[in-house]
Design a protein around this motif. Structure first.
Motif, PDB file in Angstrom:
ATOM      1  N   GLU A   1       0.823  -1.208   0.000  1.00 57.45           N
ATOM      2  CA  GLU A   1       0.000   0.000   0.000  1.00 57.45           C
ATOM      3  C   GLU A   1       0.859   1.262   0.000  1.00 57.45           C
ATOM      4  O   GLU A   1       0.387   2.340  -0.303  1.00 57.45           O
ATOM      5  CB  GLU A   1      -0.914   0.035   1.235  1.00 57.45           C
ATOM      6  N   GLY A   2       2.113   1.109   0.401  1.00 61.98           N
ATOM      7  CA  GLY A   2       3.009   2.257   0.376  1.00 61.98           C
ATOM      8  C   GLY A   2       2.853   3.192   1.563  1.00 61.98           C
ATOM      9  O   GLY A   2       2.830   4.420   1.403  1.00 61.98           O
TER      10      GLY A   2
ATOM     11  N   TRP B   1       7.721   8.319  -3.539  1.00 60.08           N
ATOM     12  CA  TRP B   1       6.679   7.753  -4.389  1.00 60.08           C
ATOM     13  C   TRP B   1       7.323   6.907  -5.494  1.00 60.08           C
ATOM     14  O   TRP B   1       6.914   5.783  -5.766  1.00 60.08           O
ATOM     15  CB  TRP B   1       5.869   8.918  -4.962  1.00 60.08           C
TER      16      TRP B   1
ATOM     17  N   TRP C   1       8.756   3.722  -4.135  1.00 58.51           N
ATOM     18  CA  TRP C   1       7.671   2.762  -3.911  1.00 58.51           C
ATOM     19  C   TRP C   1       7.247   2.138  -5.242  1.00 58.51           C
ATOM     20  O   TRP C   1       7.104   0.921  -5.362  1.00 58.51           O
ATOM     21  CB  TRP C   1       6.471   3.459  -3.246  1.00 58.51           C
ATOM     22  N   ALA C   2       7.090   2.995  -6.266  1.00 56.68           N
ATOM     23  CA  ALA C   2       6.621   2.514  -7.572  1.00 56.68           C
ATOM     24  C   ALA C   2       7.629   1.541  -8.192  1.00 56.68           C
ATOM     25  O   ALA C   2       7.243   0.549  -8.812  1.00 56.68           O
ATOM     26  CB  ALA C   2       6.370   3.699  -8.501  1.00 56.68           C
TER      27      ALA C   2
ATOM     28  N   ASP D   1       4.974  -0.898  -8.680  1.00 59.80           N
ATOM     29  CA  ASP D   1       4.229  -0.505  -9.881  1.00 59.80           C
ATOM     30  C   ASP D   1       5.241   0.022 -10.901  1.00 59.80           C
ATOM     31  O   ASP D   1       5.434   1.233 -11.058  1.00 59.80           O
ATOM     32  CB  ASP D   1       3.189   0.575  -9.504  1.00 59.80           C
TER      33      ASP D   1
ATOM     34  N   SER E   1       0.431   4.444  -2.692  1.00 62.75           N
ATOM     35  CA  SER E   1      -0.335   3.806  -3.759  1.00 62.75           C
ATOM     36  C   SER E   1      -1.567   4.630  -4.120  1.00 62.75           C
ATOM     37  O   SER E   1      -2.152   4.445  -5.172  1.00 62.75           O
ATOM     38  CB  SER E   1      -0.751   2.392  -3.348  1.00 62.75           C
TER      39      SER E   1
END
Ligand code: GLU
Length: 545
Positions: free
Chosen positions: A311-312, A384, A387-388, A392, A428
């Motif tokens: 979920e970050g 961010w 995390w990605a 992602d 996220s």
């Protein structure tokens, strides 16, 4: 009875003595305040938030006393062991920057003087103590076979022990030397069991640092110290390892309270000093029936530590949330010290919650929102992106390909803003929050009676559109056109005589906002325009409702 002989028959190859072992583990030199504690996970699956919670209590007790925090891998239950689970534990600690003072690398290198820190590598130690206890008549080999077939197992359970409500004596506790010799000659495998001194009538008292004094029935069961595969169940390994490794406080989940009397009898038998226990309450949720229930991996996605990474959530929000559960005083401290590092928050054993804390995602989100609100835009972009990159990859590529644009996005309503936005609580959700930056908006909601007016206004606005250079310039431009097109720029006047106007400035801003973002609410339009760029703004303004 010649117990020494029995011990020799059972462990002819074990030459190492417990005296020799104890020399290898000299008492630690501590200043009296320093706590030595440990995290002792079994690699049986992904890490549960409750395990992490317990680890974090243990870690903090050592941190605030300048003590020693060590990691011990309890991998003696090969049936429950899951491949890769140990890597996950190491990775999670690493992610949070929690570095034990003593531990062992998975490839074997030992850091610290009280290793090995992986239990499967301590077999000779457990065997030496088992041999000693047998030689002293405090333990005995048990040759009962594990039978196949359900019926046999049931029969065995019913008949094996000299069992009444009070005690469980194993029939092998009184085997003679000759009987043992016979079994060994036949190559029969054996477990080692403690020969309990109690008969079920005794009670004991012990003190728990969180629960206070606890009175319970003393152990009266000949429980297993070494299984017939030679591996020690938890109790035996715990007593030996925590003693040799110089643990001063054992922090463990309160599900272990029930077996503490057995552990204490074992400490007596081994001639060890009792451990000091701190049984922490388990993290709970309120179940459908209104009662507390344990957070469980089966029902609660947030039970698994991976949930927070996927979920970050910023790691500090998770830690701060847990501190909050450990000690509700954290919240007040945070309010008084809004910018301090959580590590400056000190708490002692007396401050640890005595009741099961209730897990509440809303509260975590709240803490996280406040924390993210303080992150400068450029750092937020970097977080961010990091995390990605992990969760992602496609998004990461987009974020990297247009770095300036996304930094601007992260800076929006944040850097220098007196009221930074507080709606984001994990990484996220950012993309969803700003979906119109990534994609053209799809759902345009505008009231039917406004459609014609909107089309008329946007067409006119687009005709003369020039990229504004400041928020002021943008807003003045909008107001000028609004006024030319018979919209009120003075709200007071508009409220007094609405029939004189087509609408007011807020209305035309709504037309532009919906055209650009597909939403009725958004951050400042000027900033959004600079992020979208002139061509995209024009393309979106060219909209027919
Ligand atoms: N391996 C045990 C567990 O994961 C450790 C308990 C303890 O900390 O003593 O439950």
């Amino acid at each position: 009875m010649d117990y020494k002989k029995i011990a020799e028959l059972c462990f002819p190859d074990v030459k190492l003595t417990t005296e020799e072992i104890e020399k290898r583990y000299p008492p630690r030199k501590l200043d009296g305040v320093q706590v030595v504690s440990r995290y002792a996970p079994s690699p049986t699956g992904y890490m549960h938030i409750g395990n992490f919670f317990q680890m974090f209590i243990s870690y903090n007790l050592t941190r605030v006393t300048n003590g020693i925090f060590f990691l011990r891998v309890e991998d003696t239950d090969s049936k429950r062991e899951k491949e890769g689970a140990m890597d996950v534990i190491y990775q999670i600690l690493d992610r949070f920057g929690i570095k034990p003072d003593e531990y062992q690398d998975l490839d074997g290198e030992v850091h610290g003087n009280y290793g090995p820190y992986i239990q499967s590598q301590r077999m000779e130690i457990y065997k030496a103590y088992a041999k000693k206890l047998i030689a002293e008549g405090k333990a005995f080999p048990c040759f009962c076979k594990k039978t196949e077939g359900k019926e046999d197992v049931l029969k065995l359970r019913q008949t094996k022990f000299e069992k009444d409500d009070e005690k469980e004596y194993d029939p092998c506790r009184n085997l003679t030397v000759e009987e043992v010799e016979e079994h060994i000659k036949n190559g029969d495998k054996f477990a080692v069991r403690l020969k309990t001194k109690n008969d079920g009538s005794q009670r004991i008292k012990f003190y728990d640092l969180i629960k206070g004094e606890i009175e319970a029935k003393a152990n009266a069961k000949d429980f297993v110290l070494l299984k017939n595969d030679g591996l020690p169940p938890y109790a035996f390994a715990h007593a030996i390892d925590d003693t040799l490794m110089g643990t001063t406080i054992v922090v463990r989940g309160e599900e272990y309270i029930g077996s503490t009397p057995a552990h204490l009898e074992l400490f007596d038998a081994l001639g060890f000093k009792y451990m000091t226990y701190c049984h922490n309450p388990l993290i709970c949720k309120i179940g459908e029936n209104g009662n507390r229930r344990k957070v469980s991996k089966r029902y609660d996605p947030e039970a698994d530590m991976r949930f927070y990474f996927v979920e970050g959530y910023p790691l500090d929000s998770i830690l701060e949330y847990l501190l909050n559960l450990i000690n509700s005083g954290f919240e007040q401290w945070r309010a008084k010290n809004p910018d301090a590092d959580w590590k400056e928050f000190k708490f002692g054993i007396d401050d640890i919650t005595t009741v099961a804390p209730i897990f509440d995602l809303v509260k975590l989100n709240d803490i996280s929102k406040n924390l993210i609100a303080k992150i400068p835009g450029e750092t937020l972009y970097q977080n961010w992106l990091n995390w990605a990159k992990e969760f992602d990859v496609d998004l990461a590529k987009i974020l990297e390909s247009d770095k300036d644009k996304f930094i601007k996005l992260c800076q929006m309503d944040r850097d220098g803003s007196p009221k930074p936005r507080k709606d984001i609580y994990n990484y996220s959700m950012i993309k969803k929050e700003f979906d119109y930056i990534f994609d053209k908006p799809h759902n345009f909601e505008i009231e039917d009676c406004d459609k014609e007016k909107a089309n008329e206004f946007l067409a006119e606005y687009l005709k003369n559109f020039k990229m504004p250079q400041s928020n002021e310039e943008w807003f003045n431009g909008v107001k000028e056109l609004a006024s030319q097109m018979e919209y009120a720029t003075d709200n007071k006047l508009y409220k007094q005589n609405p029939e004189m106007f087509k609408g007011n400035t807020a209305k035309v801003c709504e037309f532009i906002r919906v055209a650009l973002t597909g939403r009725k609410n958004s951050p400042t339009l000027y900033t959004i325009m600079t992020i979208l760029g002139e061509d995209e703004v024009k393309a979106r303004l060219n909209k027919k409702f």
